[in-house]
Scaffold this motif. Structure first.
Motif, PDB file in Angstrom:
ATOM      1  N   LEU A  85      -7.270  -4.814   0.526  1.00  0.00           N
ATOM      2  CA  LEU A  85      -6.707  -3.505   0.123  1.00  0.00           C
ATOM      3  C   LEU A  85      -5.591  -2.864   0.610  1.00  0.00           C
ATOM      4  CD1 LEU A  85      -7.707  -0.900  -1.797  1.00  0.00           C
ATOM      5  CD2 LEU A  85      -8.761   0.182   0.195  1.00  0.00           C
ATOM      6  N   GLY A  86      -4.482  -2.740   0.152  1.00  0.00           N
ATOM      7  CA  GLY A  86      -3.213  -2.211   0.561  1.00  0.00           C
ATOM      8  C   GLY A  86      -2.222  -3.407   0.427  1.00  0.00           C
ATOM      9  N   GLY A 138       0.964  -3.348   1.345  1.00  0.00           N
ATOM     10  CA  GLY A 138       2.247  -3.183   2.060  1.00  0.00           C
ATOM     11  C   GLY A 138       2.744  -4.338   3.110  1.00  0.00           C
ATOM     12  N   ASP A 150      -3.631  -2.434  -4.705  1.00  0.00           N
ATOM     13  CA  ASP A 150      -2.929  -1.262  -3.880  1.00  0.00           C
ATOM     14  C   ASP A 150      -2.848  -0.209  -5.127  1.00  0.00           C
ATOM     15  OD1 ASP A 150      -0.672  -1.206  -1.766  1.00  0.00           O
ATOM     16  OD2 ASP A 150      -0.685   0.352  -3.218  1.00  0.00           O
ATOM     17  N   ASP A 174      -0.589   1.625  -5.842  1.00  0.00           N
ATOM     18  CA  ASP A 174       0.964   1.686  -6.028  1.00  0.00           C
ATOM     19  C   ASP A 174       1.292   0.286  -6.788  1.00  0.00           C
ATOM     20  OD1 ASP A 174       3.757   1.631  -6.257  1.00  0.00           O
ATOM     21  OD2 ASP A 174       3.810   2.796  -4.404  1.00  0.00           O
ATOM     22  N   MET A 222       4.287  -1.501  -5.101  1.00  0.00           N
ATOM     23  CA  MET A 222       3.999  -2.157  -4.022  1.00  0.00           C
ATOM     24  C   MET A 222       3.404  -3.590  -4.239  1.00  0.00           C
ATOM     25  SD  MET A 222       5.113  -0.363  -1.690  1.00  0.00           S
ATOM     26  CE  MET A 222       4.487  -1.054   0.005  1.00  0.00           C
ATOM     27  N   ILE A 250      -4.133  -0.051   4.753  1.00  0.00           N
ATOM     28  CA  ILE A 250      -3.735   0.973   4.090  1.00  0.00           C
ATOM     29  C   ILE A 250      -3.323   1.953   5.187  1.00  0.00           C
ATOM     30  CG2 ILE A 250      -4.747   0.888   1.840  1.00  0.00           C
ATOM     31  CD1 ILE A 250      -6.481   3.269   2.689  1.00  0.00           C
ATOM     32  N   VAL A 251      -2.854   3.122   4.858  1.00  0.00           N
ATOM     33  CA  VAL A 251      -2.407   3.933   5.725  1.00  0.00           C
ATOM     34  C   VAL A 251      -3.280   4.275   6.972  1.00  0.00           C
ATOM     35  CG1 VAL A 251      -3.125   5.986   4.597  1.00  0.00           C
ATOM     36  CG2 VAL A 251      -0.997   6.306   6.134  1.00  0.00           C
ATOM     37  N   LYS A 254      -8.953   6.239   5.453  1.00  0.00           N
ATOM     38  CA  LYS A 254      -9.509   5.291   5.616  1.00  0.00           C
ATOM     39  C   LYS A 254     -11.267   5.334   5.488  1.00  0.00           C
ATOM     40  CE  LYS A 254      -6.530   2.756   9.026  1.00  0.00           C
ATOM     41  NZ  LYS A 254      -5.874   1.768   8.208  1.00  0.00           N
ATOM     42  N   VAL A 305     -12.059   5.475   1.899  1.00  0.00           N
ATOM     43  CA  VAL A 305     -11.881   4.072   1.162  1.00  0.00           C
ATOM     44  C   VAL A 305     -12.883   3.195   1.682  1.00  0.00           C
ATOM     45  CG1 VAL A 305      -9.667   4.271   0.775  1.00  0.00           C
ATOM     46  CG2 VAL A 305     -10.456   2.831   2.495  1.00  0.00           C
ATOM     47  N   SER A 335      -4.414  -0.340  13.703  1.00  0.00           N
ATOM     48  CA  SER A 335      -3.701  -0.681  14.809  1.00  0.00           C
ATOM     49  C   SER A 335      -4.329   0.028  16.086  1.00  0.00           C
ATOM     50  CB  SER A 335      -2.391   0.075  14.701  1.00  0.00           C
ATOM     51  OG  SER A 335      -1.692  -0.689  13.815  1.00  0.00           O
ATOM     52  N   HIS A 353      -7.690  -7.372  13.326  1.00  0.00           N
ATOM     53  CA  HIS A 353      -6.390  -6.972  13.503  1.00  0.00           C
ATOM     54  C   HIS A 353      -5.135  -7.955  13.708  1.00  0.00           C
ATOM     55  CE1 HIS A 353      -3.536  -4.491  15.991  1.00  0.00           C
ATOM     56  NE2 HIS A 353      -3.341  -4.343  14.896  1.00  0.00           N
ATOM     57  N   ASN A 359       2.264  -8.594  12.875  1.00  0.00           N
ATOM     58  CA  ASN A 359       3.178  -8.707  11.813  1.00  0.00           C
ATOM     59  C   ASN A 359       4.549  -9.502  12.551  1.00  0.00           C
ATOM     60  OD1 ASN A 359       5.150  -7.903  10.102  1.00  0.00           O
ATOM     61  ND2 ASN A 359       5.438  -5.906  10.936  1.00  0.00           N
ATOM     62  N   VAL A 415       7.808  -3.161  12.576  1.00  0.00           N
ATOM     63  CA  VAL A 415       6.402  -2.618  12.257  1.00  0.00           C
ATOM     64  C   VAL A 415       6.412  -1.525  11.447  1.00  0.00           C
ATOM     65  CG1 VAL A 415       4.461  -1.266  13.755  1.00  0.00           C
ATOM     66  CG2 VAL A 415       5.628  -3.478  14.509  1.00  0.00           C
TER      67      VAL A 415
HETATM   68  P1  NAD Z   1       2.527  -0.020   4.636  1.00  0.00           P
HETATM   69  O1  NAD Z   1       2.813   1.348   4.474  1.00  0.00           O
HETATM   70  O2  NAD Z   1       3.361  -1.055   4.656  1.00  0.00           O
HETATM   71  O3  NAD Z   1       1.544  -0.123   3.296  1.00  0.00           O
HETATM   72  C1  NAD Z   1       0.264   0.528   3.232  1.00  0.00           C
HETATM   73  C2  NAD Z   1      -0.049   0.120   1.578  1.00  0.00           C
HETATM   74  O4  NAD Z   1      -1.308   0.807   1.334  1.00  0.00           O
HETATM   75  C3  NAD Z   1       0.923   0.613   0.548  1.00  0.00           C
HETATM   76  O5  NAD Z   1       1.252  -0.375  -0.304  1.00  0.00           O
HETATM   77  C4  NAD Z   1       0.210   1.898  -0.107  1.00  0.00           C
HETATM   78  O6  NAD Z   1       0.440   2.119  -1.383  1.00  0.00           O
HETATM   79  C5  NAD Z   1      -1.399   1.402   0.002  1.00  0.00           C
HETATM   80  N1  NAD Z   1      -2.305   2.467  -0.149  1.00  0.00           N
HETATM   81  C6  NAD Z   1      -2.291   3.696   0.595  1.00  0.00           C
HETATM   82  N2  NAD Z   1      -3.514   4.246   0.026  1.00  0.00           N
HETATM   83  C7  NAD Z   1      -4.224   3.444  -0.756  1.00  0.00           C
HETATM   84  C8  NAD Z   1      -5.367   3.581  -1.130  1.00  0.00           C
HETATM   85  N3  NAD Z   1      -6.194   4.647  -0.970  1.00  0.00           N
HETATM   86  N4  NAD Z   1      -5.817   2.419  -1.866  1.00  0.00           N
HETATM   87  C9  NAD Z   1      -5.157   1.534  -1.979  1.00  0.00           C
HETATM   88  N5  NAD Z   1      -3.769   1.161  -1.406  1.00  0.00           N
HETATM   89  C10 NAD Z   1      -3.533   2.248  -0.800  1.00  0.00           C
HETATM   90  O7  NAD Z   1       1.385  -0.163   5.953  1.00  0.00           O
HETATM   91  P2  NAD Z   1       1.370  -1.283   6.813  1.00  0.00           P
HETATM   92  O8  NAD Z   1       2.487  -1.339   7.896  1.00  0.00           O
HETATM   93  O9  NAD Z   1       0.794  -2.624   6.116  1.00  0.00           O
HETATM   94  O10 NAD Z   1      -0.197  -0.914   7.734  1.00  0.00           O
HETATM   95  C11 NAD Z   1      -1.287  -1.021   6.905  1.00  0.00           C
HETATM   96  C12 NAD Z   1      -2.491  -0.832   8.070  1.00  0.00           C
HETATM   97  O11 NAD Z   1      -2.176  -1.943   8.968  1.00  0.00           O
HETATM   98  C13 NAD Z   1      -2.302   0.403   9.023  1.00  0.00           C
HETATM   99  O12 NAD Z   1      -3.678   0.610   9.371  1.00  0.00           O
HETATM  100  C14 NAD Z   1      -1.436  -0.120  10.196  1.00  0.00           C
HETATM  101  O13 NAD Z   1      -1.896   0.748  11.216  1.00  0.00           O
HETATM  102  C15 NAD Z   1      -1.993  -1.271  10.254  1.00  0.00           C
HETATM  103  N6  NAD Z   1      -1.244  -2.640  10.973  1.00  0.00           N
HETATM  104  C16 NAD Z   1       0.180  -2.396  10.785  1.00  0.00           C
HETATM  105  C17 NAD Z   1       1.031  -3.121  11.394  1.00  0.00           C
HETATM  106  C18 NAD Z   1       2.625  -3.358  10.996  1.00  0.00           C
HETATM  107  O14 NAD Z   1       3.269  -4.044  11.771  1.00  0.00           O
HETATM  108  N7  NAD Z   1       2.861  -2.764  10.234  1.00  0.00           N
HETATM  109  C19 NAD Z   1       0.546  -4.424  12.079  1.00  0.00           C
HETATM  110  C20 NAD Z   1      -0.792  -4.220  12.529  1.00  0.00           C
HETATM  111  C21 NAD Z   1      -1.665  -3.427  11.805  1.00  0.00           C
END
Ligand code: NAD
Ligand code: CAA
Length: 283
Positions: free
Chosen positions: A9-10, A12, A33, A35, A38, A90-91, A97, A100, A119, A140, A143, A235
């Motif tokens: 789910l998500g 990104g 997703d 979006d 995305m 996702i966010v 969280k 969902v 994270s 977890h 990246n 990140v």
């Molecule tokens: P991101 O902003 O790149 O992507 C998030 C995605 O989630 C987006 O595409 C958005 O459209 C989608 N989204 C939001 N709400 C949604 C919903 N209700 N249903 C379906 N899709 C939904 O975020 P990211 O950087 O990939 O981070 C995602 C998670 O992973 C977070 O919890 C973050 O803390 C964690 N994380 C991030 C990193 C990093 O380096 N970016 C590393 C490890 C963990």
């Protein structure tokens, strides 16, 4: 329990990479997703990466086609009903969280495992929103997902041993290294890495040196593979800020206080690589 079919789910930064490594390990993947842009971007990125692997002679066309056949994209979660495990990416907001996870718990089969890629947030708090806390845990990834070997596996208060074991087994099956850690804000890596990144932002804010010089110093002087400000951009500054705020709130110690420059950049929409601007410009 053998995990054959997975959901993500998500789509990104993290979700795209997680879906990619699952498909590369031969698992059927449903990437969801809200979006559609995305989703399209994630699919494009994954296919480009596999095309690059063909051109480099790492895989042949048949392997690429087989991987593509394993990967399905959707704008809704109904396809999760056939999944043995779903990873949420996702966010980084507890309320979103929890919502969902409630929805996924309704859709998924009773025995399915639900994992979060959070994270820093509490696994127990996410799981408490459902009636299946024994089958929820943190998985977890780091990246860039396709490159980084570690997956932290984080049981919450009520996670069953069999859930943790099944996920540890899966992590090994996809060619990654699991480290099981107890639940605590930021787990292992972000508890240690995030203050370093925040400190680099503070040094930048004080005008001690440019972003390039700070990163150069930390690469050449501390042996880091990339500088902390470039890493923050990779990140996502929104993610870095969320983690820093959470560590500050939970531990209540000033050493975790987020640098103002991080807040300013996030408020301006300069989130790093994903928006084309952060500590550096990417356009
Ligand atoms: P991101 O902003 O790149 O992507 C998030 C995605 O989630 C987006 O595409 C958005 O459209 C989608 N989204 C939001 N709400 C949604 C919903 N209700 N249903 C379906 N899709 C939904 O975020 P990211 O950087 O990939 O981070 C995602 C998670 O992973 C977070 O919890 C973050 O803390 C964690 N994380 C991030 C990193 C990093 O380096 N970016 C590393 C490890 C963990
Ligand atoms: N996305 C996908 N793949 C990438 C990539 C990216 N952003 N950057 C590099 N790669 C791939 C390249 O394509 C290349 O793959 P091939 O060998 O198949 O061609 C491989 O990585 C090596 O690339 P390079 O030689 O160009 O680059 P490098 O040797 O400098 O390594 C790096 C790049 C792996 C990103 C390295 O700089 C590194 O390890 N940086 C630190 C990353 C890190 O600390 N990650 C953790 C962040 S914290 C986190 O994720 C947790 C959280 O909750 C926020």
């Amino acid at each position: 329990m053998e995990i054959k079919q997975v959901g993500v789910l998500g789509a990104g930064t993290m979700g795209a990479g997680i879906a990619q490594v699952f498909a590369e390990a031969g698992l059927k993947v449903m990437l969801v997703d809200i979006d559609s842009n995305m989703l399209q971007a994630a699919l494009g990125k994954i296919k480009k990466s596999w095309q690059k692997a063909v051109e480099k002679g790492k895989i042949d066309d048949a392997v690429k086609a087989a991987r593509e056949a394993l990967l399905e994209c959707s704008g809704d979660m109904s396809g999760f009903k056939d999944c043995d495990l779903v990873v949420e990416a996702i966010v980084e907001e507890i309320g979103v969280k929890q919502k969902v996870f409630q929805a996924m718990a309704d859709i998924c089969q009773e025995q399915a495992i639900l994992a979060t890629n959070t994270s820093a947030l509490s696994i127990t708090e996410i799981a408490a929103a459902t009636q299946r806390a024994d089958r929820i845990l943190g998985m977890h990834f780091f990246n860039p997902v396709t490159v980084m070997k570690l997956v932290e596996v984080i049981p919450g208060l009520e996670t069953s041993m069999s859930t943790t074991e099944a996920v540890v087994e899966l992590v090994k099956r996809i060619g990654k290294e699991p480290v099981i850690t107890k639940e605590a804000p930021g787990f292992l890596v972000n508890r240690i890495l995030n203050p370093l990144v925040n400190e680099a932002a503070l040094v930048y804010q004080e005008g001690m040196a440019s972003a390039e010089e700070i990163d150069k110093a930390m690469k050449l002087g501390a042996g880091l593979p990339m500088g902390p400000l470039a890493l923050a951009d990779l990140v996502g500054l929104d993610v870095v800020l969320k983690v820093t705020e959470y560590l500050f709130k939970e531990f209540g110690e000033s050493k975790y206080r987020p640098a103002l420059v991080l807040k300013q950049k996030v408020r301006a929409g300069h989130l790093g690589v994903k928006t084309g601007k952060g500590f550096y410009d990417y356009k």
